[in-house]
Design an enzyme around this catalytic site. Structure first.
Site, PDB file in Angstrom:
ATOM      1  N   LYS A 174      41.647  34.547  64.751  1.00 22.07           N
ATOM      2  CA  LYS A 174      41.125  34.094  63.458  1.00 22.07           C
ATOM      3  C   LYS A 174      40.633  35.304  62.675  1.00 22.07           C
ATOM      4  CE  LYS A 174      37.448  33.157  61.447  1.00 22.07           C
ATOM      5  NZ  LYS A 174      37.739  33.516  60.039  1.00 22.07           N
ATOM      6  N   GLU A 177      38.682  35.201  56.522  1.00 26.13           N
ATOM      7  CA  GLU A 177      39.346  34.373  55.506  1.00 26.13           C
ATOM      8  C   GLU A 177      39.658  35.167  54.240  1.00 26.13           C
ATOM      9  OE1 GLU A 177      36.422  34.081  56.897  1.00 26.13           O
ATOM     10  OE2 GLU A 177      34.886  33.218  55.581  1.00 26.13           O
ATOM     11  N   GLY A 227      32.091  41.770  63.864  1.00 25.17           N
ATOM     12  CA  GLY A 227      31.539  41.295  62.597  1.00 25.17           C
ATOM     13  C   GLY A 227      30.056  41.582  62.545  1.00 25.17           C
ATOM     14  N   GLY A 228      29.348  40.800  61.738  1.00 30.52           N
ATOM     15  CA  GLY A 228      27.937  41.068  61.492  1.00 30.52           C
ATOM     16  C   GLY A 228      27.028  40.593  62.620  1.00 30.52           C
ATOM     17  N   THR A 231      26.147  36.750  62.747  1.00 26.23           N
ATOM     18  CA  THR A 231      27.244  35.939  63.295  1.00 26.23           C
ATOM     19  C   THR A 231      27.362  36.181  64.799  1.00 26.23           C
ATOM     20  OG1 THR A 231      28.374  36.386  61.210  1.00 26.23           O
ATOM     21  CG2 THR A 231      29.638  35.258  62.889  1.00 26.23           C
ATOM     22  N   GLY A 232      27.183  37.430  65.216  1.00 26.75           N
ATOM     23  CA  GLY A 232      27.252  37.745  66.649  1.00 26.75           C
ATOM     24  C   GLY A 232      26.234  36.956  67.445  1.00 26.75           C
ATOM     25  N   GLU A 249      31.336  43.315  68.910  1.00 24.73           N
ATOM     26  CA  GLU A 249      31.250  44.595  68.183  1.00 24.73           C
ATOM     27  C   GLU A 249      30.547  44.289  66.872  1.00 24.73           C
ATOM     28  OE1 GLU A 249      32.108  47.587  69.011  1.00 24.73           O
ATOM     29  OE2 GLU A 249      33.100  47.105  70.893  1.00 24.73           O
ATOM     30  N   CYS A 283      31.555  50.049  59.938  1.00 27.70           N
ATOM     31  CA  CYS A 283      30.456  49.757  60.873  1.00 27.70           C
ATOM     32  C   CYS A 283      29.772  51.029  61.345  1.00 27.70           C
ATOM     33  CB  CYS A 283      30.976  48.968  62.060  1.00 27.70           C
ATOM     34  SG  CYS A 283      32.385  49.755  62.834  1.00 27.70           S
ATOM     35  N   GLU A 384      21.535  46.842  57.672  1.00 30.40           N
ATOM     36  CA  GLU A 384      22.875  47.338  57.324  1.00 30.40           C
ATOM     37  C   GLU A 384      23.237  46.802  55.939  1.00 30.40           C
ATOM     38  OE1 GLU A 384      26.258  45.489  59.255  1.00 30.40           O
ATOM     39  OE2 GLU A 384      27.020  47.475  59.767  1.00 30.40           O
TER      40      GLU A 384
HETATM   41  P1  NAD Z   1      31.031  38.340  59.480  1.00 29.51           P
HETATM   42  O1  NAD Z   1      30.165  38.291  60.690  1.00 29.51           O
HETATM   43  O2  NAD Z   1      30.581  37.669  58.253  1.00 29.51           O
HETATM   44  O3  NAD Z   1      32.473  37.720  59.810  1.00 29.51           O
HETATM   45  C1  NAD Z   1      33.302  38.219  60.822  1.00 29.51           C
HETATM   46  C2  NAD Z   1      34.254  37.127  61.260  1.00 29.51           C
HETATM   47  O4  NAD Z   1      33.515  36.077  61.876  1.00 29.51           O
HETATM   48  C3  NAD Z   1      35.044  36.490  60.134  1.00 29.51           C
HETATM   49  O5  NAD Z   1      36.343  36.207  60.586  1.00 29.51           O
HETATM   50  C4  NAD Z   1      34.266  35.199  59.882  1.00 29.51           C
HETATM   51  O6  NAD Z   1      35.031  34.184  59.289  1.00 29.51           O
HETATM   52  C5  NAD Z   1      33.868  34.825  61.302  1.00 29.51           C
HETATM   53  N1  NAD Z   1      32.724  33.929  61.428  1.00 29.51           N
HETATM   54  C6  NAD Z   1      31.696  33.742  60.553  1.00 29.51           C
HETATM   55  N2  NAD Z   1      30.835  32.831  61.052  1.00 29.51           N
HETATM   56  C7  NAD Z   1      31.307  32.449  62.258  1.00 29.51           C
HETATM   57  C8  NAD Z   1      30.847  31.539  63.260  1.00 29.51           C
HETATM   58  N3  NAD Z   1      29.712  30.858  63.130  1.00 29.51           N
HETATM   59  N4  NAD Z   1      31.579  31.397  64.374  1.00 29.51           N
HETATM   60  C9  NAD Z   1      32.711  32.105  64.550  1.00 29.51           C
HETATM   61  N5  NAD Z   1      33.207  32.967  63.642  1.00 29.51           N
HETATM   62  C10 NAD Z   1      32.506  33.138  62.503  1.00 29.51           C
HETATM   63  O7  NAD Z   1      31.326  39.882  59.252  1.00 29.51           O
HETATM   64  P2  NAD Z   1      32.129  40.533  58.048  1.00 29.51           P
HETATM   65  O8  NAD Z   1      31.259  40.468  56.842  1.00 29.51           O
HETATM   66  O9  NAD Z   1      33.502  39.970  57.998  1.00 29.51           O
HETATM   67  O10 NAD Z   1      32.261  42.048  58.565  1.00 29.51           O
HETATM   68  C11 NAD Z   1      31.298  43.005  58.346  1.00 29.51           C
HETATM   69  C12 NAD Z   1      30.488  43.232  59.616  1.00 29.51           C
HETATM   70  O11 NAD Z   1      31.341  43.611  60.684  1.00 29.51           O
HETATM   71  C13 NAD Z   1      29.505  44.360  59.472  1.00 29.51           C
HETATM   72  O12 NAD Z   1      28.264  43.985  59.992  1.00 29.51           O
HETATM   73  C14 NAD Z   1      30.107  45.474  60.311  1.00 29.51           C
HETATM   74  O13 NAD Z   1      29.180  46.401  60.801  1.00 29.51           O
HETATM   75  C15 NAD Z   1      30.778  44.719  61.389  1.00 29.51           C
HETATM   76  N6  NAD Z   1      31.839  45.524  62.009  1.00 29.51           N
HETATM   77  C16 NAD Z   1      31.608  46.067  63.250  1.00 29.51           C
HETATM   78  C17 NAD Z   1      32.573  46.880  63.849  1.00 29.51           C
HETATM   79  C18 NAD Z   1      32.357  47.519  65.200  1.00 29.51           C
HETATM   80  O14 NAD Z   1      33.291  48.102  65.739  1.00 29.51           O
HETATM   81  N7  NAD Z   1      31.167  47.438  65.779  1.00 29.51           N
HETATM   82  C19 NAD Z   1      33.767  47.104  63.179  1.00 29.51           C
HETATM   83  C20 NAD Z   1      33.973  46.533  61.925  1.00 29.51           C
HETATM   84  C21 NAD Z   1      32.985  45.730  61.360  1.00 29.51           C
END
Ligand code: NAD
Length: 489
Positions: A174, A177, A227-228, A231-232, A249, A283, A384
């Protein structure tokens, strides 16, 4: 052509939903794509489960799996221009940067292809004597849910898909979006390379409608998420009731420490690149500059002068050096962090607003911003912002530099600039971060692990540990001469 890929077939969303994808650089319509929901996620999971439990992929010899990944790398190189263009239209990033990403992505598939083809990670254990054959073998974890962000859409996907397939797993991907197109192209490349139906599945859609159901479903064995932080945390909680394996990550608030003896010109140049490349949507961005009090004035003056000259523009502007933010909401969030920093006493040295160039008015651009005289308690320093915002703090001596650098809940990456190799090594050793650069910023190789300490994540991607995330160790014990033990007599 429909954009969901389930059980080896392209399909539209069950509920018929679609989403407009617009280029963040100028708002032009890139495409209207299918938008999946929980029913599509469930169908994709059923296909991935079937392919894992009864399909050929998990039992395909590792060497053959490796060869398939090498074919994928070759296809990515053949179609590099189409991939790079799709990535740039979705993210707004410069075409040349998307092209670099494509090289890294092909290298990632090649690395894991060779690792799988090398095979032989199992071992014989000779601890139990001559009548026992004891072996440890590494098997795939099972069905993986791979959830990826928008900043490096295909790169982050490759870091998951390549090791997942190398280890013999099946998956549901996934992507964000906001940036779905390169994931669609990747499914075509995997199919062309000969991956059996059901091993790779793609569902486009939001985190709430597609991501969350994947993280809760008992049929998923592992969730790998980039991701963020917020969300993690949600994903960790959602995975708990079914005790899934998780790999996270997350974000970073990465220190870039510059001592007074640093090579001045290179340190200024890298400090700019560290934070302003891809407008800070990285990130590992070096968003916190910690500069030796002795060097502060000269260093920050030069840095600000150069930051003012950074040219913004869209993917196809060859003069541009960085691009837009991903969305209006994200730009508003970045602006709010800058405003909070100014309220809390930071000094604006440049930027702090969208550009006034009328040619950029339809994109989500924000000027490279330097905030001086920052302190650790400011939200712009510890959260961040994920934008083109550099905070500057001063330090006096090595201990204060390390203390400030580690004063964060994150631990993804950091850098130290000095020509004193002993100091470089000491400081690198004391930084609580998964990656530390000495006199450099941002490089990585697929052979070396990537990931975060503290709240930057759980587990590692890339390197041998990146493959191990997608494997289960199994101990197989064979008694070659069983005789009764008479335990109960
Ligand atoms: P985000 O957490 O908003 O979304 C990431 C993904 O998670 C998207 O596909 C989103 O649709 C999905 N998502 C959102 N809510 C969810 C849920 N409840 N359950 C399952 N999936 C869900 O992050 P973003 O804004 O897309 O990306 C930016 C973030 O990613 C920043 O915090 C950045 O630091 C981090 N990032 C980390 C690394 C790393 O290697 N550590 C690399 C790239 C980005």
């Amino acid at each position: 052509m429909p954009e969901l890929f389930i059980g080896g077939r392209w399909t539209t969303a069950v509920d018929g939903q679609v989403r407009e994808i617009r280029c963040p650089a100028d708002g032009t319509l890139v495409a209207v794509v299918d938008e999946g929901g929980p029913k599509d996620a469930a169908a994709a999971l059923a296909a991935a489960r079937e392919a894992f439990d009864r399909g050929p992929w998990p039992a395909t010899p590792p060497a053959e799996r490796g060869r398939l990944l090498l074919r994928v790398a070759a296809l990515l190189e053949r179609d590099k221009d189409a991939f790079a263009r799709a990535e740039s239209l979705d993210t707004g990033k410069r075409l040349v940067e998307s092209a670099y990403d494509m090289d890294d992505i092909a290298n990632c598939f090649r690395y894991f292809g060779h690792l799988a083809a090398g095979g032989g990670s199992g071992r014989v254990v000779d601890a139990a004597g001559p009548k026992i054959d004891s072996r440890v073998v590494y098997e795939p974890v099972g069905v993986c849910a791979l959830i990826t962000p928008w900043n490096y859409p295909l790169l982050q996907t490759a870091w998951k898909v390549a090791p997942a397939l190398a280890a013999g797993n099946t998956f549901v991907l996934k992507p964000s979006e906001l940036t779905p197109h390169t994931a669609v192209l990747l499914m075509r490349a995997l199919t062309e390379a000969g991956l059996p139906p059901g091993a790779a599945n793609l569902v486009l859609g939001t985190g709430a409608a597609v991501g969350a159901p994947l993280t809760e479903d008992v049929r998923v064995d592992l969730v790998s998420f980039t991701g963020g932080l917020a969300t993690g945390r949600r994903i960790m909680a959602a995975a708990a009731p079914t005790v899934k394996k998780i790999a996270l990550e997350l974000g970073g608030k990465n220190p870039n420490i510059v001592f007074a003896d640093a090579a001045f010109d290179a340190a200024v140049d890298y400090a700019l690149m560290a934070v302003f490349v891809h407008s800070g949507q990285v990130c590992s961005a070096g968003a916190r500059l910690l500069v030796d009090n002795e060097l502060h004035d000269a260093f920050v003056d030069e840095l600000v002068a150069r930051a003012r000259r950074i040219r913004l523009g869209g993917p196809f502007d060859e003069e541009a050096r960085t691009g837009p933010l991903i969305s209006a909401e994200h730009r508003a969030k970045v602006a709010a962090y800058v405003a909070a920093g100014l309220d809390e006493g930071a000094v604006l040295r440049c930027g702090g607003a969208p550009p006034d160039d009328p040619a950029l008015k339809d994109g989500f651009f924000y000027l490279p911003t330097v905030l001086d005289d920052c302190t650790p308690n400011m939200s712009v320093v510890h959260d961040e912002s994920f934008g083109p915002v550099l905070t500057v703090e001063r330090f006096r001596g090595e201990n204060e530099a390390v203390a400030l650098a580690n004063d964060t809940i994150y631990g993804l990456a950091g850098a130290v600039w000095t020509q004193d190799s002993g100091r470089a090594r000491r400081v690198a050793g004391r930084l609580r971060a998964g990656t530390v650069w000495i006199n450099d910023f941002h490089p990585y190789v697929p052979q070396a692990e990537w990931g975060g300490m503290k709240q930057s994540g759980v587990g590692r991607e890339l390197g041998p540990a990146g493959l191990a995330e997608y494997q289960e160790a199994k101990h197989i014990w064979r008694n070659t001469e069983p005789v009764p033990q008479r335990w109960f007599e």
